[in-house]
Design a protein around this motif. Structure first.
Motif, PDB file in Angstrom:
ATOM      1  N   VAL A 144       0.859  -1.186   0.000  1.00 56.12           N
ATOM      2  CA  VAL A 144       0.000   0.000   0.000  1.00 56.12           C
ATOM      3  C   VAL A 144       0.894   1.235   0.000  1.00 56.12           C
ATOM      4  O   VAL A 144       1.749   1.386   0.868  1.00 56.12           O
ATOM      5  CB  VAL A 144      -0.941   0.028   1.221  1.00 56.12           C
ATOM      6  CG1 VAL A 144      -1.766   1.320   1.234  1.00 56.12           C
ATOM      7  CG2 VAL A 144      -1.853  -1.190   1.226  1.00 56.12           C
ATOM      8  N   SER A 145       0.679   2.114  -0.970  1.00 55.68           N
ATOM      9  CA  SER A 145       1.446   3.346  -1.068  1.00 55.68           C
ATOM     10  C   SER A 145       1.410   4.120   0.240  1.00 55.68           C
ATOM     11  O   SER A 145       0.391   4.135   0.944  1.00 55.68           O
ATOM     12  CB  SER A 145       0.868   4.219  -2.187  1.00 55.68           C
ATOM     13  OG  SER A 145       1.310   5.559  -2.069  1.00 55.68           O
ATOM     14  N   THR A 148      -1.555   6.368   0.982  1.00 53.81           N
ATOM     15  CA  THR A 148      -2.892   5.808   1.192  1.00 53.81           C
ATOM     16  C   THR A 148      -3.002   5.220   2.598  1.00 53.81           C
ATOM     17  O   THR A 148      -2.120   4.472   3.026  1.00 53.81           O
ATOM     18  CB  THR A 148      -3.177   4.714   0.154  1.00 53.81           C
ATOM     19  OG1 THR A 148      -3.108   5.288  -1.157  1.00 53.81           O
ATOM     20  CG2 THR A 148      -4.555   4.106   0.355  1.00 53.81           C
ATOM     21  N   GLY A 150      -5.111   2.874   5.633  1.00 55.61           N
ATOM     22  CA  GLY A 150      -5.836   1.611   5.645  1.00 55.61           C
ATOM     23  C   GLY A 150      -5.823   1.009   7.030  1.00 55.61           C
ATOM     24  O   GLY A 150      -5.460   1.662   8.023  1.00 55.61           O
ATOM     25  N   ASN A 155      -1.217   6.669   5.652  1.00 55.47           N
ATOM     26  CA  ASN A 155      -1.406   8.121   5.556  1.00 55.47           C
ATOM     27  C   ASN A 155      -2.734   8.554   6.191  1.00 55.47           C
ATOM     28  O   ASN A 155      -3.621   9.089   5.520  1.00 55.47           O
ATOM     29  CB  ASN A 155      -1.351   8.546   4.087  1.00 55.47           C
ATOM     30  CG  ASN A 155      -1.173  10.039   3.920  1.00 55.47           C
ATOM     31  OD1 ASN A 155      -0.671  10.713   4.808  1.00 55.47           O
ATOM     32  ND2 ASN A 155      -1.574  10.554   2.779  1.00 55.47           N
ATOM     33  N   SER A 231     -10.124   4.038   7.998  1.00 52.59           N
ATOM     34  CA  SER A 231     -10.092   4.605   6.644  1.00 52.59           C
ATOM     35  C   SER A 231     -10.937   3.728   5.721  1.00 52.59           C
ATOM     36  O   SER A 231     -10.877   2.499   5.793  1.00 52.59           O
ATOM     37  CB  SER A 231      -8.654   4.674   6.128  1.00 52.59           C
ATOM     38  OG  SER A 231      -7.853   5.471   6.985  1.00 52.59           O
ATOM     39  N   HIS A 233     -13.536   3.911   1.718  1.00 47.15           N
ATOM     40  CA  HIS A 233     -13.740   4.593   0.435  1.00 47.15           C
ATOM     41  C   HIS A 233     -14.628   5.824   0.572  1.00 47.15           C
ATOM     42  O   HIS A 233     -14.535   6.750  -0.225  1.00 47.15           O
ATOM     43  CB  HIS A 233     -14.326   3.622  -0.591  1.00 47.15           C
ATOM     44  CG  HIS A 233     -13.342   2.585  -1.058  1.00 47.15           C
ATOM     45  ND1 HIS A 233     -12.302   2.888  -1.909  1.00 47.15           N
ATOM     46  CD2 HIS A 233     -13.228   1.265  -0.771  1.00 47.15           C
ATOM     47  CE1 HIS A 233     -11.589   1.796  -2.141  1.00 47.15           C
ATOM     48  NE2 HIS A 233     -12.131   0.794  -1.462  1.00 47.15           N
ATOM     49  N   ASP A 278      -7.230  11.905   0.806  1.00 44.70           N
ATOM     50  CA  ASP A 278      -6.384  10.796   0.377  1.00 44.70           C
ATOM     51  C   ASP A 278      -7.219   9.772  -0.397  1.00 44.70           C
ATOM     52  O   ASP A 278      -8.452   9.862  -0.421  1.00 44.70           O
ATOM     53  CB  ASP A 278      -5.706  10.157   1.590  1.00 44.70           C
ATOM     54  CG  ASP A 278      -4.718  11.097   2.264  1.00 44.70           C
ATOM     55  OD1 ASP A 278      -4.182  11.974   1.563  1.00 44.70           O
ATOM     56  OD2 ASP A 278      -4.487  10.956   3.473  1.00 44.70           O
ATOM     57  N   PRO A 279      -6.580   8.776  -1.022  1.00 42.32           N
ATOM     58  CA  PRO A 279      -7.354   7.780  -1.781  1.00 42.32           C
ATOM     59  C   PRO A 279      -8.431   7.077  -0.952  1.00 42.32           C
ATOM     60  O   PRO A 279      -9.476   6.715  -1.472  1.00 42.32           O
ATOM     61  CB  PRO A 279      -6.273   6.792  -2.241  1.00 42.32           C
ATOM     62  CG  PRO A 279      -5.054   7.646  -2.391  1.00 42.32           C
ATOM     63  CD  PRO A 279      -5.123   8.617  -1.243  1.00 42.32           C
ATOM     64  N   LEU A 280      -8.182   6.859   0.344  1.00 42.88           N
ATOM     65  CA  LEU A 280      -9.221   6.465   1.283  1.00 42.88           C
ATOM     66  C   LEU A 280      -9.384   7.600   2.291  1.00 42.88           C
ATOM     67  O   LEU A 280      -8.432   8.330   2.573  1.00 42.88           O
ATOM     68  CB  LEU A 280      -8.861   5.161   2.008  1.00 42.88           C
ATOM     69  CG  LEU A 280      -8.718   3.899   1.152  1.00 42.88           C
ATOM     70  CD1 LEU A 280      -8.392   2.704   2.033  1.00 42.88           C
ATOM     71  CD2 LEU A 280      -9.966   3.635   0.334  1.00 42.88           C
ATOM     72  N   THR A 282     -10.405   9.148   6.130  1.00 40.27           N
ATOM     73  CA  THR A 282     -10.160   8.692   7.497  1.00 40.27           C
ATOM     74  C   THR A 282     -11.034   9.447   8.490  1.00 40.27           C
ATOM     75  O   THR A 282     -11.091  10.680   8.480  1.00 40.27           O
ATOM     76  CB  THR A 282      -8.682   8.878   7.879  1.00 40.27           C
ATOM     77  OG1 THR A 282      -7.857   8.231   6.903  1.00 40.27           O
ATOM     78  CG2 THR A 282      -8.392   8.275   9.245  1.00 40.27           C
TER      79      THR A 282
END
Length: 302
Positions: A144-145, A148, A150, A155, A231, A233, A278-280, A282
């Protein structure tokens, strides 16, 4: 024992496949040097977007292997100190953050840090709230970048992640493979422009392993209480999951029914936004310490 880790040892993604750059025993203290989220590439207000290597974003120093940490355990991370660099940087641009659909060109802004403030302009001195944007362990599955968040952390951009806080992460792989980076001198809830005041820093943490307990998402403990960090979608999903994770953790420590405990959480718990860029996304759910004290709850003691 105290270790040091140079920022020259960094990763762009959390992954079980990374070789650790440091191995420590439980209860060890580590002083971790970090780049800012741009890997220190922006040193001037005139930096052009074309001069930035966007593949070098959000490096996290690590990973650190904590001996004895096994899948199903909890990694306990206490933030002992944060030492900020002498200047921070913010940036906005097209397609970045909440206002990216209206911003037409990239712009960076350097901010000196002095006397516990970031100098925004001659009228505005922003009080510092030093905090860690990226912090976590190797995720269960694919890499996982570091950009991002999770279940592994990552992040999360949560302003509660600061000196005096203790975080608890689910361990998915042997050694946990811990890392952190993306420090902010100040950041508001939401981080709406996709950057806080990004700054290089040194962070002192103490790493430990909690056996006999498991969690699905990170938790954070400070003098004000306990927070679940989730976190997802959508912000709706993140906020709802944060509530359920907290209730599932605390309810067994009380003599209350689910109905009555839900009433209590609705009266005293706080649903809060960490970041929405961010992509997800939080969210966190915070329970005050006085509630935990009333039931003598120490959720993460073995």
């Amino acid at each position: 024992m105290t270790y040091t880790l140079s920022k020259e040892h960094f990763i762009y993604a959390f992954s079980k496949d990374h070789s650790p750059v440091l191995k420590v025993t439980p209860k060890s203290t580590v002083v971790i040097d970090t780049y800012d989220c741009f890997q220190d590439q922006i040193q001037s207000n005139t930096t052009a977007v074309t001069s930035i290597d966007w593949d070098q974003i959000n490096p996290a120093t690590g990973p650190i292997y904590v001996e004895g940490a096994k899948a199903g355990d909890i990694l306990k991370v206490t933030i002992d100190a944060i030492e900020l660099g002498k200047q921070g940087v913010m940036a906005v641009g097209p397609k970045l953050g909440v206002m990216g659909h209206r911003i037409e060109q990239f712009e960076a802004k350097i901010m000196p840090i002095e006397n516990d403030a970031a100098i925004f302009n001659e009228k505005i001195r922003i009080p510092l709230n030093p905090m860690i944007g990226v912090i976590g362990v190797a995720p269960e599955g694919d890499p996982v970048s570091c950009g991002t968040p999770g279940a592994h952390g990552g992040n999360m951009d949560t302003k509660l992640i600061t000196t005096g806080a203790t975080l608890y992460f689910p361990v998915f792989h042997e050694g946990a493979l811990f890392g952190l980076g993306d420090l902010h001198a100040a950041m508001g809830d939401g981080e709406i422009g996709v950057s806080g005041i990004e700054v290089p820093a040194k962070v002192t943490v103490t790493l430990d392993v909690v056996k006999g307990k498991s969690i699905r998402y990170p938790f954070l403990e400070n003098e004000e209480g306990l927070a679940s960090l989730v976190s997802a979608h959508t912000l709706d999903d993140a906020a709802k999951l944060a509530v359920e994770e907290m209730i599932d953790l605390l309810l067994p420590h009380t003599d209350l029914s689910l109905n009555h405990f839900t009433m209590l959480m609705s009266a005293v718990g706080q649903s809060q936004i960490s970041q929405i860029v961010d992509p997800l996304l939080t969210a966190r759910f915070v329970v005050p310490q006085w509630v935990l004290d009333a039931y003598q709850i120490k959720a993460f003691q073995e």
